[in-house]
Motif scaffolding. Structure first.
Motif, PDB file in Angstrom:
ATOM      1  N   ARG A 108       0.846  -1.197   0.000  1.00  0.00           N
ATOM      2  CA  ARG A 108       0.000   0.000   0.000  1.00  0.00           C
ATOM      3  C   ARG A 108       0.877   1.241   0.000  1.00  0.00           C
ATOM      4  O   ARG A 108       2.085   1.163   0.259  1.00  0.00           O
ATOM      5  CB  ARG A 108      -0.963  -0.006   1.188  1.00  0.00           C
ATOM      6  CG  ARG A 108      -0.303   0.074   2.536  1.00  0.00           C
ATOM      7  CD  ARG A 108      -1.314  -0.064   3.678  1.00  0.00           C
ATOM      8  NE  ARG A 108      -0.657   0.164   4.966  1.00  0.00           N
ATOM      9  CZ  ARG A 108      -1.016  -0.418   6.090  1.00  0.00           C
ATOM     10  NH1 ARG A 108      -2.035  -1.258   6.106  1.00  0.00           N
ATOM     11  NH2 ARG A 108      -0.386  -0.152   7.215  1.00  0.00           N
ATOM     12  N   ALA A 109       0.258   2.392  -0.253  1.00  0.00           N
ATOM     13  CA  ALA A 109       1.017   3.629  -0.417  1.00  0.00           C
ATOM     14  C   ALA A 109       1.298   4.333   0.906  1.00  0.00           C
ATOM     15  O   ALA A 109       2.214   5.138   1.002  1.00  0.00           O
ATOM     16  CB  ALA A 109       0.261   4.567  -1.354  1.00  0.00           C
TER      17      ALA A 109
ATOM     18  N   LYS B  34      -2.256   0.965  -4.865  1.00  0.00           N
ATOM     19  CA  LYS B  34      -3.255   1.901  -5.397  1.00  0.00           C
ATOM     20  C   LYS B  34      -4.619   1.402  -4.947  1.00  0.00           C
ATOM     21  O   LYS B  34      -4.791   0.210  -4.675  1.00  0.00           O
ATOM     22  CB  LYS B  34      -3.205   1.960  -6.930  1.00  0.00           C
ATOM     23  CG  LYS B  34      -1.994   2.698  -7.487  1.00  0.00           C
ATOM     24  CD  LYS B  34      -2.085   2.774  -9.008  1.00  0.00           C
ATOM     25  CE  LYS B  34      -0.865   3.493  -9.578  1.00  0.00           C
ATOM     26  NZ  LYS B  34      -0.880   3.473 -11.058  1.00  0.00           N
ATOM     27  N   ASN B  35      -5.600   2.301  -4.915  1.00  0.00           N
ATOM     28  CA  ASN B  35      -6.935   1.908  -4.440  1.00  0.00           C
ATOM     29  C   ASN B  35      -7.532   0.761  -5.241  1.00  0.00           C
ATOM     30  O   ASN B  35      -8.187  -0.123  -4.689  1.00  0.00           O
ATOM     31  CB  ASN B  35      -7.892   3.111  -4.488  1.00  0.00           C
ATOM     32  CG  ASN B  35      -7.580   4.142  -3.426  1.00  0.00           C
ATOM     33  OD1 ASN B  35      -6.806   3.880  -2.502  1.00  0.00           O
ATOM     34  ND2 ASN B  35      -8.158   5.319  -3.560  1.00  0.00           N
TER      35      ASN B  35
END
Length: 198
Positions: free
Chosen positions: A120-121, A158-159
Protein backbone atom coordinates in the motif's frame (compact mmCIF):
# COMPACT_ATOMS: atom_id res chain seq x y z
CA UNK A 1 34.46 -12.53 -34.03
CA UNK A 2 31.70 -12.62 -36.62
CA UNK A 3 30.92 -16.25 -35.79
CA UNK A 4 30.79 -15.44 -32.08
CA UNK A 5 28.39 -12.63 -32.71
CA UNK A 6 26.15 -14.84 -34.84
CA UNK A 7 26.10 -17.59 -32.22
CA UNK A 8 25.40 -15.02 -29.54
CA UNK A 9 22.57 -13.50 -31.56
CA UNK A 10 20.68 -16.76 -31.89
CA UNK A 11 21.20 -17.80 -28.25
CA UNK A 12 18.19 -18.80 -26.17
CA UNK A 13 17.40 -16.32 -23.40
CA UNK A 14 14.96 -16.29 -20.47
CA UNK A 15 13.13 -13.40 -18.74
CA UNK A 16 15.53 -11.17 -16.84
CA UNK A 17 18.61 -12.05 -18.86
CA UNK A 18 20.71 -9.09 -19.96
CA UNK A 19 20.64 -8.68 -23.74
CA UNK A 20 23.07 -5.78 -24.04
CA UNK A 21 23.75 -2.16 -23.14
CA UNK A 22 21.21 0.57 -23.90
CA UNK A 23 24.08 2.80 -25.07
CA UNK A 24 24.71 0.35 -27.95
CA UNK A 25 21.25 -1.17 -28.58
CA UNK A 26 17.61 -0.28 -28.20
CA UNK A 27 14.89 -2.68 -27.03
CA UNK A 28 12.39 -4.13 -29.50
CA UNK A 29 9.72 -6.80 -29.00
CA UNK A 30 10.32 -9.07 -26.01
CA UNK A 31 12.90 -6.69 -24.52
CA UNK A 32 12.84 -3.70 -22.19
CA UNK A 33 15.15 -1.21 -20.47
CA UNK A 34 14.73 0.03 -16.90
CA UNK A 35 14.63 3.81 -16.45
CA UNK A 36 17.98 5.02 -15.18
CA UNK A 37 19.71 1.72 -15.96
CA UNK A 38 22.20 0.84 -18.69
CA UNK A 39 21.09 -2.72 -19.43
CA UNK A 40 18.40 -4.14 -21.72
CA UNK A 41 16.59 -7.24 -20.43
CA UNK A 42 14.59 -10.05 -22.00
CA UNK A 43 10.91 -10.13 -21.00
CA UNK A 44 10.15 -13.58 -22.41
CA UNK A 45 11.79 -16.89 -23.21
CA UNK A 46 13.02 -17.15 -26.79
CA UNK A 47 15.85 -16.38 -29.21
CA UNK A 48 17.83 -13.15 -29.10
CA UNK A 49 18.23 -11.38 -32.42
CA UNK A 50 19.61 -8.01 -33.50
CA UNK A 51 17.92 -6.05 -36.29
CA UNK A 52 19.33 -3.20 -38.35
CA UNK A 53 17.27 -0.01 -37.87
CA UNK A 54 15.52 1.52 -40.92
CA UNK A 55 17.82 3.92 -42.83
CA UNK A 56 15.51 6.87 -42.15
CA UNK A 57 15.31 6.18 -38.38
CA UNK A 58 16.70 9.05 -36.25
CA UNK A 59 17.99 6.45 -33.78
CA UNK A 60 20.56 4.33 -35.59
CA UNK A 61 21.24 1.92 -32.71
CA UNK A 62 20.54 -1.70 -33.71
CA UNK A 63 17.33 -3.14 -32.24
CA UNK A 64 17.56 -6.18 -29.98
CA UNK A 65 14.51 -8.46 -29.94
CA UNK A 66 13.50 -11.74 -28.36
CA UNK A 67 11.35 -14.00 -30.49
CA UNK A 68 9.27 -16.39 -28.40
CA UNK A 69 9.76 -20.10 -28.90
CA UNK A 70 6.00 -20.62 -28.53
CA UNK A 71 3.09 -18.91 -30.23
CA UNK A 72 3.29 -15.31 -29.09
CA UNK A 73 1.50 -15.21 -25.77
CA UNK A 74 1.04 -12.11 -23.69
CA UNK A 75 3.96 -11.26 -21.38
CA UNK A 76 4.01 -9.10 -18.22
CA UNK A 77 5.79 -5.79 -18.84
CA UNK A 78 6.66 -3.06 -16.33
CA UNK A 79 3.56 -0.88 -15.93
CA UNK A 80 1.05 -3.53 -17.00
CA UNK A 81 -1.83 -4.64 -14.76
CA UNK A 82 -2.00 -8.35 -13.93
CA UNK A 83 -4.29 -10.78 -12.16
CA UNK A 84 -2.41 -13.24 -9.95
CA UNK A 85 -3.18 -16.03 -7.47
CA UNK A 86 -1.32 -15.82 -4.16
CA UNK A 87 0.73 -18.97 -3.51
CA UNK A 88 2.47 -18.23 -0.23
CA UNK A 89 2.52 -15.41 2.31
CA UNK A 90 5.65 -14.72 4.35
CA UNK A 91 6.59 -12.00 6.86
CA UNK A 92 8.14 -9.62 4.30
CA UNK A 93 6.53 -10.67 1.00
CA UNK A 94 3.95 -12.79 -0.79
CA UNK A 95 4.56 -14.95 -3.86
CA UNK A 96 1.97 -15.35 -6.61
CA UNK A 97 1.37 -16.96 -10.00
CA UNK A 98 0.46 -14.45 -12.71
CA UNK A 99 -2.64 -15.68 -14.57
CA UNK A 100 -3.62 -12.72 -16.77
CA UNK A 101 -1.97 -9.63 -18.20
CA UNK A 102 -4.64 -7.03 -18.83
CA UNK A 103 -7.60 -9.12 -19.99
CA UNK A 104 -5.54 -11.85 -21.66
CA UNK A 105 -4.52 -15.16 -20.10
CA UNK A 106 -0.81 -15.98 -20.04
CA UNK A 107 0.42 -19.10 -21.86
CA UNK A 108 3.68 -19.42 -19.96
CA UNK A 109 4.13 -19.57 -16.20
CA UNK A 110 5.20 -16.25 -14.67
CA UNK A 111 5.87 -15.74 -10.96
CA UNK A 112 5.30 -12.53 -9.05
CA UNK A 113 6.44 -11.19 -5.68
CA UNK A 114 4.60 -8.55 -3.65
CA UNK A 115 7.06 -7.05 -1.17
CA UNK A 116 5.96 -5.50 2.12
CA UNK A 117 6.82 -1.98 0.90
CA UNK A 118 4.69 -2.43 -2.25
CA UNK A 119 1.40 -3.49 -0.58
CA UNK A 120 0.00 0.00 0.00
CA UNK A 121 1.02 3.63 -0.42
CA UNK A 122 0.66 4.74 3.23
CA UNK A 123 2.09 3.49 6.56
CA UNK A 124 4.36 1.12 4.68
CA UNK A 125 6.30 0.18 7.82
CA UNK A 126 3.10 -1.03 9.53
CA UNK A 127 2.04 -3.43 6.76
CA UNK A 128 1.29 -6.95 8.02
CA UNK A 129 1.53 -9.36 5.09
CA UNK A 130 -0.71 -11.95 6.79
CA UNK A 131 -3.42 -9.29 7.25
CA UNK A 132 -3.13 -8.27 3.59
CA UNK A 133 -3.18 -11.57 1.68
CA UNK A 134 -3.81 -15.29 2.16
CA UNK A 135 -2.81 -18.21 -0.06
CA UNK A 136 -5.43 -18.69 -2.78
CA UNK A 137 -6.45 -15.02 -2.94
CA UNK A 138 -6.90 -13.51 -6.40
CA UNK A 139 -5.19 -10.10 -6.59
CA UNK A 140 -5.02 -7.30 -9.13
CA UNK A 141 -1.54 -5.75 -9.20
CA UNK A 142 0.70 -3.64 -11.39
CA UNK A 143 4.11 -4.84 -12.58
CA UNK A 144 6.96 -2.75 -11.16
CA UNK A 145 9.91 -4.57 -12.72
CA UNK A 146 11.50 -7.92 -13.29
CA UNK A 147 12.98 -8.80 -9.91
CA UNK A 148 15.19 -11.60 -8.67
CA UNK A 149 14.96 -15.29 -9.47
CA UNK A 150 12.88 -14.80 -12.62
CA UNK A 151 9.97 -13.30 -10.66
CA UNK A 152 8.24 -10.00 -11.39
CA UNK A 153 7.95 -7.43 -8.60
CA UNK A 154 4.27 -6.52 -8.22
CA UNK A 155 2.59 -3.61 -6.44
CA UNK A 156 -0.89 -3.27 -4.93
CA UNK A 157 -0.25 0.30 -3.68
CA UNK A 158 -3.25 1.90 -5.40
CA UNK A 159 -6.93 1.91 -4.44
CA UNK A 160 -7.96 -0.21 -7.43
CA UNK A 161 -5.24 -2.80 -6.72
CA UNK A 162 -5.31 -5.58 -4.13
CA UNK A 163 -7.48 -8.61 -3.38
CA UNK A 164 -10.41 -8.92 -5.80
CA UNK A 165 -11.59 -12.40 -4.77
CA UNK A 166 -10.95 -14.49 -1.68
CA UNK A 167 -12.40 -17.61 -0.09
CA UNK A 168 -13.19 -17.77 3.61
CA UNK A 169 -12.26 -20.65 5.90
CA UNK A 170 -15.78 -21.99 5.24
CA UNK A 171 -15.05 -22.11 1.49
CA UNK A 172 -17.41 -19.26 0.53
CA UNK A 173 -16.47 -16.29 -1.67
CA UNK A 174 -16.11 -13.35 0.69
CA UNK A 175 -17.67 -9.92 0.27
CA UNK A 176 -15.57 -6.77 0.75
CA UNK A 177 -16.93 -4.58 3.55
CA UNK A 178 -14.08 -2.02 3.76
CA UNK A 179 -10.60 -1.27 2.37
CA UNK A 180 -9.13 -3.72 4.89
CA UNK A 181 -11.83 -6.31 5.55
CA UNK A 182 -13.83 -9.01 3.78
CA UNK A 183 -16.72 -10.97 5.28
CA UNK A 184 -17.84 -14.57 4.78
CA UNK A 185 -21.53 -14.59 3.77
CA UNK A 186 -21.99 -18.05 5.35
CA UNK A 187 -20.45 -17.65 8.80
CA UNK A 188 -20.37 -13.84 9.04
CA UNK A 189 -16.69 -14.08 10.00
CA UNK A 190 -14.59 -11.04 9.08
CA UNK A 191 -11.05 -11.49 7.71
CA UNK A 192 -8.45 -8.81 7.02
CA UNK A 193 -7.23 -8.16 3.49
CA UNK A 194 -5.76 -5.38 1.33
CA UNK A 195 -8.99 -5.00 -0.64
CA UNK A 196 -9.08 -3.65 -4.21
CA UNK A 197 -11.66 -1.01 -5.10
CA UNK A 198 -13.63 -2.87 -7.76
Amino acid sequence: MVMEEMNHESAMVTPGEILGKSSELRPGRGAYAVAGGNDIYASLTGRRSILTPPPDSPDQRPIVEVTGHKAHGVVPEPGSTVIARVKRVMAKMASADIMCVGEKSVREKFSGIIRQQDVRATEIDKVDMHSSFRAGDIVRASVLSLGDARAYYLSTAKNELGVVSAESAAGATMIPISWTEMQCPSSGQVEQRKVAKV
